[in-house]
Design a protein around this motif. Structure first.
Motif, short mmCIF file in Angstrom:
data_model
loop_
_atom_site.label_atom_id
_atom_site.label_comp_id
_atom_site.label_asym_id
_atom_site.label_seq_id
_atom_site.Cartn_x
_atom_site.Cartn_y
_atom_site.Cartn_z
N TYR A 24 -0.85 6.05 -6.62
CA TYR A 24 0.43 5.74 -6.00
C TYR A 24 1.43 6.87 -6.19
O TYR A 24 1.36 7.65 -7.13
N LEU A 66 6.37 1.90 -3.60
CA LEU A 66 5.40 2.98 -3.81
C LEU A 66 4.52 3.08 -2.59
O LEU A 66 4.34 2.10 -1.84
N GLU A 67 3.93 4.25 -2.40
CA GLU A 67 2.95 4.46 -1.33
C GLU A 67 1.58 4.64 -1.96
O GLU A 67 1.45 5.30 -2.99
N LEU A 68 0.57 4.09 -1.33
CA LEU A 68 -0.81 4.26 -1.78
C LEU A 68 -1.35 5.56 -1.21
O LEU A 68 -1.25 5.81 0.00
N ALA A 74 3.72 -1.38 -4.58
CA ALA A 74 3.24 -0.91 -3.28
C ALA A 74 3.42 -1.99 -2.22
O ALA A 74 3.78 -1.69 -1.07
#
Length: 734
Positions: free
Chosen positions: A411, A403-405, A398
């Motif tokens: 994630y 990756l996106e939170l 992230a």
């Protein structure tokens, strides 16, 4: 004030009752409406399934009550206590904007112009479009946050997941989420797509509201989410223009070199950018004006001497080294096709090459399916590492924007980044390792789902080896509610697990996962979200195990789900298939259950005579269950439920004395068996029967007993229905 006997008022009441069927009390009101309509009209009337049919039924009622005072009083009493449309009084807000936002003055002026346009009956609608990573979503959210004071009614945000047709959310699912954001109770959200659209438009009609619809796939996905409310501004975000959507186009292109340099300076600091001036032109060229690529490049400026040198390939020592970022590849079946280079993939490759081997492996192996939300628990299991290490790897990914939170603290991948990770996994780890990772992920979700299903519905039966293995074991859940919460949190992942198991030829996992979703159908109303998984279950069982017990189970689960979504004809098809499969398998208990479900469908359709015939048939099937057959221990309860259902059908037919007899028989069983929930349901049915028969004084003590029982159960919607019944009784006594 609107005359309650007018056609408009009758139509409104029937519409409100139909829209209120998301909870059990609403279903009761609908069934009661069907019986009352039959008595008023003097013949059976099929339940309406759309606006045209509803208007026709309302016209029949209107014509009957206007010349008969007794019928008019009966309808007026029902109308006074019919469920009102659910309210929504929440004030939603957008997700937070990014800290550093550069340029985009032209697109923001276009948004400002459309938002400020004088109301003239046309919806206020803008379409922001641009390639992935170019900042379209950031623009929509940033503009909305900046203009929050303009929208005191709130700011709605929905991710439509439109990266592909296979992942795009159905508009009915999106509407459910929007209504929840607006403050509507989950149990009040209408089950039908048309009623959800009507509820949404009613809830926003007098609000000054912003609606951001992110990652849209097509105009067909967006159209049901639009409203012409004069103070609502809808912003759609997509990768490309959407043909058929009449919206103000807001194209978003690459940042200029000047603005790209400014963003890098904001992110890395002026001293860092100045120190990296030798490599800065190369960085800007590679990033191509993509804000995503620039954000990924900013940390690398701290070590400018490494910018031009290739980094070693992360992962196993035996993996071949990669040259400077290669053109990305997409998997198509077993083959790979090369596409052109783009800044997002290039940035992902650069970041990936700087990862430690453990994080790089997690990045690759968790990308093989579009899991909506990944946590360290599943990652640890699939990667074979401690959970703390998995959590650390997810944090690293992230931090590198791979990756996106999510809002839940877990994630997910951006679509283009997942494509890069998947191609890298097949190139680096090979097909066997990727298949093992995919299988391991599905098995992990299967075990979680089965344990939660057993805890959420401990009395309900299920078929499958893992259910047999885990039955009677203590799971990690403190109570049924906690288990249901766990299933709800993993719903998106569980649906993906079903589809993955179907794709990889694992029918047993498909069947067991579909059964694990039953609590979310029964108790949480997530019918739209579950539907793709249940359709997969029916497809798989018809291919691999037709005419089996499992075929019966899969078709029943799908049919019950379709029934809640008002897809009555399709539900009937699957229930018929279930009856046939259970009969072929010689499973009489399952056959009876399928026939009973068909009767419940008939009750929903106001086809009371056919419903009664189904319950009679189900009872006859139960007569063939021997003392040593499966389900024999459950026969007394099954017969009591059928008695209750018979009573409901007879009430709809106007056969009140026999209806009371059947219901009292069922009530005696539930009282003796210490089943307070079903006792309260039967008491409610019995009270409805007395009231319909014109004996409100006999109904009142039954209502009071049911209320006292359900006070302990905290069944809010059922209690609201009982209060409405009591009011009708008191009104009838006046």
């Amino acid at each position: 004030m609107l005359d309650p006997m007018s056609l408009a008022a009758i139509t409104a009441v029937l519409g409100a009752v139909g829209a209120g069927m998301a909870n059990e009390a609403g279903k009761w009101a609908w069934e009661s409406a069907g019986g009352l309509v039959r008595r008023i009209v003097g013949q059976e009337v099929a339940a309406p399934t759309g606006p045209g049919e509803l208007s026709a039924v309302a016209r029949l009622v209107h014509e009957s009550v206007r010349d008969d005072p007794a019928l008019a009083r009966a309808w007026a009493a029902f109308a006074r206590t019919a469920p009102l449309p659910a309210t929504a009084d929440g004030i939603p807000v957008l997700p937070p904007s990014i800290r550093f936002f550069t340029d985009r003055q032209g697109p923001m002026r276009l948004l400002e112009r459309e938002a400020s346009r004088k109301a003239d009956g046309r919806p206020r609608l803008a379409l922001i479009h641009g390639s992935e990573g170019i900042g379209t979503s950031a623009l929509a959210v940033h503009w909305g946050c900046r203009e929050a004071a303009r929208f005191p009614g709130g700011q709605l945000y929905a991710d439509l997941r439109g990266a592909s047709a296979g992942t795009a959310l159905d508009s009915a699912v999106v509407l459910r989420g929007l209504l929840v954001q607006l403050g509507m109770d989950q149990d009040d959200i209408p089950p039908g797509a048309a009623d959800r659209r009507a509820s949404f438009r009613r809830c926003v009609a007098d609000r000054r509201l912003l609606v951001v619809l992110d990652h849209a796939h097509s105009s067909a996905q967006v159209q049901p989410l639009l409203t012409s409310a004069p103070e609502v501004f809808t912003v759609v975000v997509a990768r490309r223009p959407l043909p058929g959507l009449d919206a103000v186009p807001v194209p978003v292109g690459p940042l200029s070199d000047k603005d790209a340099r400014r963003l890098l300076t904001d992110l890395a600091g002026s001293q860092t950018v100045a120190a990296a001036r030798a490599v800065l032109p190369r960085v800007l060229e590679r990033c191509g004006g993509s804000p995503y690529a620039l954000r990924a490049a900013a940390p690398l400026l701290l070590e400018p001497e490494a910018e031009g040198a290739p980094a070693p390939e992360p992962g196993p020592a035996s993996a071949p080294a990669l040259a400077d970022p290669a053109p990305p590849r997409h998997r198509t079946g077993e083959a790979f096709s090369v596409t052109g280079r783009d800044p997002v993939r290039t940035a992902a490759e650069r970041t990936y090459r700087g990862l430690e081997p453990g994080a790089a492996r997690v990045y690759r192996l968790m990308s093989l399916r579009e899991w909506p939300a990944l946590g360290p628990d599943v990652v640890a299991s699939v990667a074979g590492i401690p959970e703390a290490e998995a959590a650390q790897s997810l944090g690293v990914l992230a931090g590198g924007q791979l990756l996106e939170l999510t809002d839940t603290g877990r994630y997910r991948y951006r679509p283009a980044i997942r494509g890069h990770a998947e191609a890298t996994a097949f190139r680096t780890d090979g097909i066997a390792a990727c298949s093992a990772a995919m299988t391991g992920t599905v098995r992990w979700y299967l075990r979680l789902a089965v344990r939660a299903r057993l805890a959420a519905l401990p009395q309900a039966w299920a078929i499958g080896p893992l259910y047999d293995e885990l039955a009677g074991t203590s799971g990690p859940y403190g109570d049924e509610g906690e288990a249901l919460t766990a299933l709800r949190a993993e719903l998106g992942n569980l649906v993906q697990a079903v589809l993955a198991a179907e794709e990889f030829g694992d029918p047993d996992s498909v069947y067991q996962l579909c059964q694990a979703l039953w609590p979310l159908q029964l108790k949480a109303g997530h019918h739209d979200e579950i539907l793709p998984a249940l359709r997969a279950g029916a497809r798989v069982v018809d291919t691999h195990h037709p005419g089996s017990r499992m075929a019966g189970r899969m078709h029943v689960l799908l049919a019950l789900n379709l029934m809640e979504l008002w897809h009555y004809e399709e539900a009937e098809t699957h229930l018929t298939a279930a009856v046939r499969a259970e009969a072929e398998a010689g499973h009489r208990r399952g056959q009876a259950s399928a026939v009973e479900s068909l009767g419940l469908l008939r009750l929903r359709q106001w086809r009371f005579q056919e419903a009664y015939a189904c319950f009679e048939e189900a009872s006859a099937v139960l007569d063939g269950v021997g003392p040593d057959d499966e389900g024999a221990r459950d026969l007394p309860r099954a017969r009591a439920l059928l008695e209750r259902h018979r009573g409901r059908a007879l009430r709809g037919l106007g056969g009140f004395p026999e209806a009371r007899e059947r219901l009292e028989s069922a009530l005696g069983f539930f009282r003796a068996g210490a089943d307070p929930y079903n006792a309260a349901r039967t008491l409610t049915d019995l009270a409805e029967t007395h009231l319909a028969e014109g004996r409100p004084e006999s109904a009142l003590p039954l209502i009071d007993e049911a209320t006292a029982t359900l006070d302990k159960e905290k069944a809010a919607h059922h209690l609201a229905h009982l209060r409405a019944l009591r009011e009708r009784c008191l009104s009838a006594q006046e």
